[in-house]
Design a protein around this motif. Structure first.
Motif, PDB file in Angstrom:
ATOM      1  N   GLY A   1     -10.622  -5.452  -7.935  1.00 13.66           N
ATOM      2  CA  GLY A   1      -9.510  -5.081  -9.022  1.00 13.66           C
ATOM      3  C   GLY A   1      -7.954  -5.665  -8.848  1.00 13.66           C
ATOM      4  O   GLY A   1      -8.003  -6.231  -7.228  1.00 13.66           O
ATOM      5  N   PRO A   2      -7.207  -5.307  -8.612  1.00 15.87           N
ATOM      6  CA  PRO A   2      -5.893  -6.429  -8.045  1.00 15.87           C
ATOM      7  C   PRO A   2      -5.501  -6.044  -7.418  1.00 15.87           C
ATOM      8  O   PRO A   2      -5.667  -4.986  -6.932  1.00 15.87           O
ATOM      9  CB  PRO A   2      -5.070  -5.876  -9.859  1.00 15.87           C
ATOM     10  N   ALA A   3      -4.905  -6.816  -6.594  1.00 13.76           N
ATOM     11  CA  ALA A   3      -4.717  -6.171  -5.138  1.00 13.76           C
ATOM     12  C   ALA A   3      -2.851  -5.847  -6.010  1.00 13.76           C
ATOM     13  O   ALA A   3      -2.191  -6.528  -5.919  1.00 13.76           O
ATOM     14  CB  ALA A   3      -4.567  -7.838  -4.230  1.00 13.76           C
ATOM     15  N   ARG A   4      -2.922  -4.859  -5.388  1.00 14.18           N
ATOM     16  CA  ARG A   4      -1.566  -3.400  -5.283  1.00 14.18           C
ATOM     17  C   ARG A   4      -0.774  -3.654  -4.246  1.00 14.18           C
ATOM     18  O   ARG A   4      -1.786  -2.900  -2.924  1.00 14.18           O
ATOM     19  CB  ARG A   4      -2.090  -2.455  -5.979  1.00 14.18           C
ATOM     20  N   ARG A   5       0.154  -3.208  -4.196  1.00  8.66           N
ATOM     21  CA  ARG A   5       1.015  -2.762  -3.148  1.00  8.66           C
ATOM     22  C   ARG A   5       1.501  -1.551  -3.180  1.00  8.66           C
ATOM     23  O   ARG A   5       1.057  -0.745  -4.378  1.00  8.66           O
ATOM     24  CB  ARG A   5       2.753  -2.943  -2.871  1.00  8.66           C
ATOM     25  N   VAL A   6       0.437  -0.310  -2.192  1.00  8.61           N
ATOM     26  CA  VAL A   6      -0.026   0.987  -2.610  1.00  8.61           C
ATOM     27  C   VAL A   6       1.317   1.967  -1.775  1.00  8.61           C
ATOM     28  O   VAL A   6       1.620   1.695  -0.551  1.00  8.61           O
ATOM     29  CB  VAL A   6      -0.764   1.017  -2.562  1.00  8.61           C
ATOM     30  N   LEU A   7       2.070   2.979  -2.177  1.00  5.98           N
ATOM     31  CA  LEU A   7       2.837   3.869  -1.827  1.00  5.98           C
ATOM     32  C   LEU A   7       1.772   5.626  -1.323  1.00  5.98           C
ATOM     33  O   LEU A   7       1.391   5.454  -2.845  1.00  5.98           O
ATOM     34  CB  LEU A   7       4.218   4.016  -2.315  1.00  5.98           C
ATOM     35  N   VAL A   8       1.133   5.358  -0.358  1.00  8.04           N
ATOM     36  CA  VAL A   8       0.851   6.696  -0.520  1.00  8.04           C
ATOM     37  C   VAL A   8       1.383   7.809   0.113  1.00  8.04           C
ATOM     38  O   VAL A   8       2.168   7.587   1.227  1.00  8.04           O
ATOM     39  CB  VAL A   8      -0.673   7.065   0.506  1.00  8.04           C
ATOM     40  N   ALA A   9       1.348   9.082  -0.674  1.00 15.13           N
ATOM     41  CA  ALA A   9       2.673  10.353  -0.352  1.00 15.13           C
ATOM     42  C   ALA A   9       1.923  11.585  -0.307  1.00 15.13           C
ATOM     43  O   ALA A   9       0.931  11.882  -0.531  1.00 15.13           O
ATOM     44  CB  ALA A   9       3.278  10.757  -1.670  1.00 15.13           C
ATOM     45  N   GLU A  10       1.954  12.246   1.043  1.00 14.83           N
ATOM     46  CA  GLU A  10       1.741  13.470   2.025  1.00 14.83           C
ATOM     47  C   GLU A  10       2.502  14.061   1.850  1.00 14.83           C
ATOM     48  O   GLU A  10       3.104  13.804   2.200  1.00 14.83           O
ATOM     49  CB  GLU A  10       0.702  12.552   3.288  1.00 14.83           C
ATOM     50  N   PRO A  11       2.136  15.514   1.981  1.00 19.39           N
ATOM     51  CA  PRO A  11       2.850  17.010   2.223  1.00 19.39           C
ATOM     52  C   PRO A  11       3.198  17.045   3.970  1.00 19.39           C
ATOM     53  O   PRO A  11       4.038  17.281   3.726  1.00 19.39           O
ATOM     54  CB  PRO A  11       1.990  17.848   1.631  1.00 19.39           C
ATOM     55  N   ARG A  12       2.613  15.939   4.369  1.00 20.31           N
ATOM     56  CA  ARG A  12       2.600  16.865   5.694  1.00 20.31           C
ATOM     57  C   ARG A  12       2.617  15.568   7.049  1.00 20.31           C
ATOM     58  O   ARG A  12       1.903  14.621   5.948  1.00 20.31           O
ATOM     59  CB  ARG A  12       1.965  17.735   6.325  1.00 20.31           C
ATOM     60  N   ARG A  13       3.698  15.185   7.473  1.00 21.27           N
ATOM     61  CA  ARG A  13       3.443  14.124   8.946  1.00 21.27           C
ATOM     62  C   ARG A  13       2.399  14.059   9.556  1.00 21.27           C
ATOM     63  O   ARG A  13       2.120  13.125   9.542  1.00 21.27           O
ATOM     64  CB  ARG A  13       5.195  14.111   9.653  1.00 21.27           C
ATOM     65  N   LEU A  14       1.886  15.479   9.847  1.00 23.75           N
ATOM     66  CA  LEU A  14       0.522  14.994  10.470  1.00 23.75           C
ATOM     67  C   LEU A  14      -0.708  14.116   9.562  1.00 23.75           C
ATOM     68  O   LEU A  14      -0.959  13.409  10.391  1.00 23.75           O
ATOM     69  CB  LEU A  14      -0.222  16.537  10.690  1.00 23.75           C
TER      70      LEU A  14
END
Length: 853
Positions: free
Chosen positions: A54-67
């Protein structure tokens, strides 16, 4: 450069996910817990998984908690054989570990919102993964709405993935404009359900209080699970306090770990890594999803969760303990079957599931929306009407939020964000705390302001007490305490914000972090006065004054508040309250965090709440009008002086209030003529209705404008009301316009002339009008007149010569025929000087006795 070869269940769904993104630019990923969606999918999207082209992407993952942010970043970096901060990095508030080579960055949804507000195009990001969107956190819902706006207007090429651990994906697909749903099948290890209700009834939770009997039972169930099953035990509890209390009750041959958002990093690492000894992990809902806790074969579920609640009328927000939803219970149970067959012990009866909610309540429906409303205003949609939100914000909560923001100067009259509002939003704090930071810095200094606001935003452990200044002093003496380290880090971030070099998530816009462990210079410690000012600026409506030597307190909002019996703040006249809640069923708020305050600081911090008003009220204690000029801070009375010339409108309102409280009958004077007229009108209203007026107390109060003016406008006190000519005033209610008023004496005569010539008053106080008259005065009268136009016959009370009732009849002719003889026989011997003719129908009526012989 190393890539990853992983054989996780979600791997089979990656090709379809690549195709959906190539075709539509967005997708919904449904992947049960344990399938690898949080780790493998971002790596695959970045082109770092062997065999998943697949294409190499810059990914931003958002999680609901710091842990979850830290755990996911550490796991992905470990899989790549690298430390965190290289190709995989993370950012949470106050900490950023990333570099130019970072292609996957894991952030909290709050950090994502800050970046979107700073630069809506998210430069350098190719795809955003919103993880655990099914949990319905407010920041996640808001971030999704903003990202949809960005795709529609600015960057259609920005790819978006909504990842959910549940299968209810239809609504998410629709929200994303019919985005494809990509499903990953999990490895379904069987999980045996053991129903383990308490042996006796326990009280339902109230506020944040959980019945100790339930916690005893949960501890006993953990011990039972350790004896009956192999593997580590993961126990779900609603909050940190319950975790600590269950830990105290456990006496087991196992390592006991307490996993929650405030847990020290070492504890979090230990919980998320396989241990050498058998473990019991006591956790909040942070362990429901996002995190893999290795070695767990048994789950013990207390069946409770925490949800936000906001009392907008009192300005109080907090958490309450509720029954966990069925979806949450399934998530928790699934933790036992991630690696092998497992068991879940549910600490409630199976029948109780019939009353449980299917899914958690969305946070937007429950929470304080002040921060959300500011986010929407800064985004350019003050009413959030065009945002593609899964659920619309409640109108009442939004109105309350706009009121707060207007008072802070964060929005203008139209709800648009001001420059000050944008600056408040950039702090990443709740708007109230941001206001305190910005406004206090010039007075107490940036360091003291940052220290104090950090203390308010990073809530300290309950064991540290309720006096914020004492807590602050203790923290400065504990450099190695985990909470103290977090507090210093947040204080450093806020100082950087004040100095204009702070980015929204980390200490600096270029990623450089502040140095939170640098000790403060001598003499820079915030004083108790500094603490009071900062808290009062953040929560002016919670400034409170004692009503007596030992309380209770009255807050400026009008809510009563009480300190704990063992509070160090007892006896303090003024308080600046930072944290308070109101237990279910309690009329008073419970103070949890506060600091001593003085009146001068209270006046300064809450200047917009200062009022000087005329207060004219009816005093129930004195039974009269009380007129004062009152200086107040919100609901708190500061000073009062007698008011000699109150405004007529206020005076009239107070008098009407007195009439309502004490009643028209009791408060006004009712001499016989007035009472008689009122009784006659009441009779006609009851029998004929309109146009004859209702003269009951409530009706007369409502019609005060029609019959009590102008006397009421001239009255100033109780005595003036009692002097009103009520008979003359009632005349104003007669139906003059219809011409019926002239028939009053015909329809309900005050007196009736009887055959003797006497004019006898009619009694209208009973159900029927009564004519009470001596028997001899009615000789020759065959029938009494009917009243109300012939509709109501008179009831005649025939009196003896002594004025006592001898007979009662509504049929006078019948009485003469059948009743008179018995009365005559009984009374003529007793009253021989009065006439007792044999035929009363032909006798002469008289008021006199017989002449003496």
């Amino acid at each position: 450069m190393r890539t990853v070869g992983l054989d996780l269940p979600v791997r089979t769904a990656v090709p379809a996910l690549h195709a959906a993104l190539a075709d539509r630019g967005c997708a919904v990923l449904s992947a049960p817990p344990g399938t690898g969606k949080t780790t493998l999918v971002p790596l695959a999207l970045a082109g770092l998984v062997d065999g998943l082209a697949g294409p190499a992407r810059r990914v931003l993952v958002a999680e609901p908690r710091r842990l979850a942010v830290r755990a996911a970043a550490r796991r992905m970096a470990w899989l790549l054989g690298e430390p965190v901060g290289e190709r995989v990095g993370f950012t949470v508030r106050g900490e950023r570990r990333a570099c130019a080579a970072t292609v996957i960055e894991v952030v909290t949804t709050g950090v994502l919102l800050q970046r979107l507000q700073r630069d809506q195009e998210l430069p350098g990001v190719d795809v955003v993964v919103l993880d655990e969107c099914h949990e319905r956190h407010l920041d996640a819902d808001t971030a999704l709405a903003f990202l949809l706006d960005v795709r529609a207007a600015l960057r259609p090429e920005l790819e978006l993935v909504c990842a959910s651990a549940t299968s209810d994906t239809g609504a998410w697909s629709e929200l994303l404009g019919g985005a494809p749903v990509v499903a990953a099948e999990g490895v379904s290890h069987p999980v045996e359900v053991v129903w383990a209700p308490p042996p006796r009834a326990v009280r339902p939770p109230q506020g944040t209080r959980t019945d100790p009997a339930l916690l005893d039972h949960v501890a006993a169930t953990v011990r039972r699970a350790l004896a009956e099953r192999d593997g580590d035990v993961l126990c779900f509890l609603p909050g940190v306090g319950e975790i600590a209390r269950v830990a105290d009750r456990l006496r087991v041959d196992a390592e006991v770990l307490q996993l929650h958002g405030q847990a020290p990093q070492a504890v979090q690492d230990a919980a998320l890594s396989a241990g050498e000894r058998r473990r019991v992990i006591l956790a909040t809902s942070v362990a429901e999803s996002s995190l893999t806790v290795p070695g767990v074969r048994v789950v013990v579920d207390a069946g409770l969760a925490r949800e936000p609640r906001t009392d907008h009328a009192r300005g109080l927000a907090g958490l309450v303990t509720v029954r966990a939803s069925l979806a949450a219970a399934r998530q928790r149970a699934g933790r036992a079957g991630r690696e092998a067959p497992g068991t879940v012990y549910r600490c409630w009866a199976e029948v109780e599931d019939a009353r449980a909610a299917r899914f958690p309540t969305p946070e937007i429906a429950l929470a304080d929306l002040t921060s959300f409303a500011l986010q929407a205003a800064c985004w350019g949609d003050p009413n959030a009407r065009t945002l593609a939100l899964p659920d619309a914000p409640p109108a009442g909560a939004m109105a309350a939020a706009r009121g707060v923001l207007t008072a802070l100067g964060a929005v203008d009259r139209d709800g648009r964000a001001t420059e000050r509002g944008h600056r408040i939003a950039r702090t990443g704090l709740h708007p109230r705390l941001a206001r305190a930071l910005l406004d206090a810095a010039g007075t107490v200094g940036p360091r003291a302001a940052a220290d104090l606001v950090a203390l308010l935003s990073e809530e300290p452990p309950r064991a540290m007490g309720d006096d914020l200044h004492a807590i602050l002093t203790a923290l400065r003496a504990r450099p190695d305490d985990p909470y103290a380290r977090r507090w210093r880090a947040e204080s450093g971030r806020l100082r950087a914000q004040l100095q204009g070099r702070g980015g929204p998530a980390a200490g600096g816009a270029d990623g450089a972090r502040p140095r939170p462990d640098v000790p403060p210079p001598a003499g820079s410690a915030p004083t108790a006065g500094h603490a009071a000012l900062v808290v009062a600026l953040a929560h002016p409506e919670r400034i409170a004054r004692a009503r007596g030597p030992q309380g209770p307190y009255l807050m400026a909002s009008g809510t009563a508040a009480e300190l704990a019996p063992d509070s160090r703040l007892g006896g303090t006249e003024w308080l600046a309250i930072a944290v308070a809640d109101r237990p279910a069923g309690s009329p008073s708020a419970r103070v949890q965090r506060a600091v001593a305050l003085d009146e001068a600081t209270a006046r300064r911090a809450a200047a917009p709440l200062l009022t000087s008003r005329e207060e004219v009220e009816w005093s129930t204690r004195g039974g009269d009008v009380v007129a004062r000029r009152v200086d107040a801070l919100g609901a708190i009375e500061l000073a009062a002086d007698r008011l000699d010339a109150p405004a007529p409108a206020l005076l009239r309102s107070a008098l009407l209030d007195g009439l309502a409280r004490e009643g028209v009958t009791a408060l006004l004077g009712w001499p016989p003529a007035a009472a008689s007229l009122r009784e006659r009108l009441a009779f006609l209203h009851r029998v004929l209705g309109a146009p004859w007026p209702d003269v009951a107390d409530d009706a007369l109060l409502l019609a005060a404008d029609d019959w009590l003016e102008p006397e009421l406008s001239r009255a100033r006190r109780r005595a003036d009301l009692q002097r009103i000519d009520t008979a003359g005033a009632l005349q104003r209610l007669l139906p003059w316009a219809s011409g019926q008023a002239g028939r009053l004496d015909e329809l309900a005569p005050e007196r009736i002339t009887v055959p003797s010539g006497s004019r006898i008053r009619v009694d209208y106080t009973g159900d029927r009008p009564v004519l009470a008259v001596k028997l001899q005065e009615l000789f020759g009268w065959q029938a009494a007149p009917a009243l109300a136009g012939g509709r109501v016959p008179l009831t005649v009370h025939l009196l003896s010569p002594a004025g006592r009732p001898a007979a009662v009849t509504g049929d006078l002719a019948g009485f003469w025929r059948e009743g008179y003889k018995a009365v005559r026989a009984e009374l003529r011997g007793r009253y021989p000087r009065h006439p007792w003719p044999e035929d009363p129908t032909t006798a002469e009526p008289t008021r006199r006795t017989n002449a003496r012989r």
